[in-house]
Design an enzyme around this catalytic site. Structure first.
Site, PDB file in Angstrom:
ATOM      1  N   CYS A   1      -7.315  -0.912   0.811  1.00 55.19           N
ATOM      2  CA  CYS A   1      -6.369  -1.451   1.784  1.00 55.19           C
ATOM      3  C   CYS A   1      -7.122  -1.652   3.096  1.00 55.19           C
ATOM      4  O   CYS A   1      -7.717  -0.717   3.620  1.00 55.19           O
ATOM      5  CB  CYS A   1      -5.217  -0.470   1.977  1.00 55.19           C
ATOM      6  SG  CYS A   1      -4.147  -0.907   3.357  1.00 55.19           S
TER       7      CYS A   1
ATOM      8  N   CYS B   1       0.848  -1.185   0.000  1.00 53.66           N
ATOM      9  CA  CYS B   1       0.000   0.000   0.000  1.00 53.66           C
ATOM     10  C   CYS B   1       0.891   1.247   0.000  1.00 53.66           C
ATOM     11  O   CYS B   1       1.793   1.367   0.832  1.00 53.66           O
ATOM     12  CB  CYS B   1      -0.867  -0.023   1.241  1.00 53.66           C
ATOM     13  SG  CYS B   1      -1.814   1.471   1.477  1.00 53.66           S
TER      14      CYS B   1
ATOM     15  N   CYS C   1      -5.539   0.729   6.056  1.00 53.23           N
ATOM     16  CA  CYS C   1      -5.692   2.180   6.134  1.00 53.23           C
ATOM     17  C   CYS C   1      -6.870   2.718   5.316  1.00 53.23           C
ATOM     18  O   CYS C   1      -7.195   3.897   5.408  1.00 53.23           O
ATOM     19  CB  CYS C   1      -4.407   2.879   5.711  1.00 53.23           C
ATOM     20  SG  CYS C   1      -4.134   2.858   3.927  1.00 53.23           S
TER      21      CYS C   1
ATOM     22  N   CYS D   1       0.297   3.111   3.630  1.00 56.54           N
ATOM     23  CA  CYS D   1       0.714   2.563   4.935  1.00 56.54           C
ATOM     24  C   CYS D   1       1.736   1.439   4.821  1.00 56.54           C
ATOM     25  O   CYS D   1       2.159   0.900   5.839  1.00 56.54           O
ATOM     26  CB  CYS D   1      -0.509   2.080   5.708  1.00 56.54           C
ATOM     27  SG  CYS D   1      -1.213   0.568   5.046  1.00 56.54           S
TER      28      CYS D   1
ATOM     29  N   CYS E   1      -7.988  -5.463 -10.190  1.00 52.54           N
ATOM     30  CA  CYS E   1      -7.490  -4.466 -11.122  1.00 52.54           C
ATOM     31  C   CYS E   1      -7.080  -3.252 -10.284  1.00 52.54           C
ATOM     32  O   CYS E   1      -7.909  -2.562  -9.714  1.00 52.54           O
ATOM     33  CB  CYS E   1      -8.618  -4.128 -12.093  1.00 52.54           C
ATOM     34  SG  CYS E   1      -8.161  -2.938 -13.337  1.00 52.54           S
TER      35      CYS E   1
END
Ligand SMILES: [Zn+2]
Length: 136
Positions: A95, A46, A98, A49, A118
């Site tokens: 995510c 991510c 976060c 984070c 995707c």
């Protein structure tokens, strides 16, 4: 985004396209991102984070112009949410740690999952396997 994230600091740390995509839920243009044609061996994290989200072993060529994966790195890392924007019903992926926007998941992927995650390159940060960022 989850509320304990300092959006001002993020705006300074991320590039404009990363911010628009991960924080504001935008979509980068197909074939413009850093990772759609990227073939490194490692983990895609991510961008906000640094939580590991996807592994290069599940990345495949979907022809869509966005990095595509048939599975998340681990269950619970990627959250889904129904997205009814643009007059379509799609499943948004975020995510789980976060709440950053990643992209969408579609039911037209390869086996074994049949899913196509995707993902926007701008929501990801690649860490080479065995590299200094690796949590081994
Ligand atoms: Zn995150």
């Amino acid at each position: 985004m989850k509320t304990d994230i300092d959006q001002e600091r993020l705006r300074q740390r991320l590039t404009p396209i990363q911010y628009q995509t991960a924080v504001e839920g935008g979509t980068e243009r197909a074939f413009t991102g850093e990772y759609w044609d990227h073939h490194g061996d490692g983990t895609y994290r991510c961008v906000v984070c640094q939580a590991p989200l996807f592994d290069s072993t599940t990345k495949y060529e979907s022809g869509s112009g966005w990095p595509s994966f048939y599975d998340a790195v681990e269950q619970g890392r990627v959250e889904t949410r129904e997205d009814r924007s643009l007059f379509m019903s799609r499943t948004e992926i975020l995510c789980a740690n976060c709440g950053a926007h990643l992209g969408h998941v579609f039911p037209d992927g390869p086996r074994p999952t049949g899913l196509r995650y995707c993902v926007n390159s701008a929501s990801l940060d690649f860490a080479e396997r065995g590299g200094e960022d690796s949590p081994t």
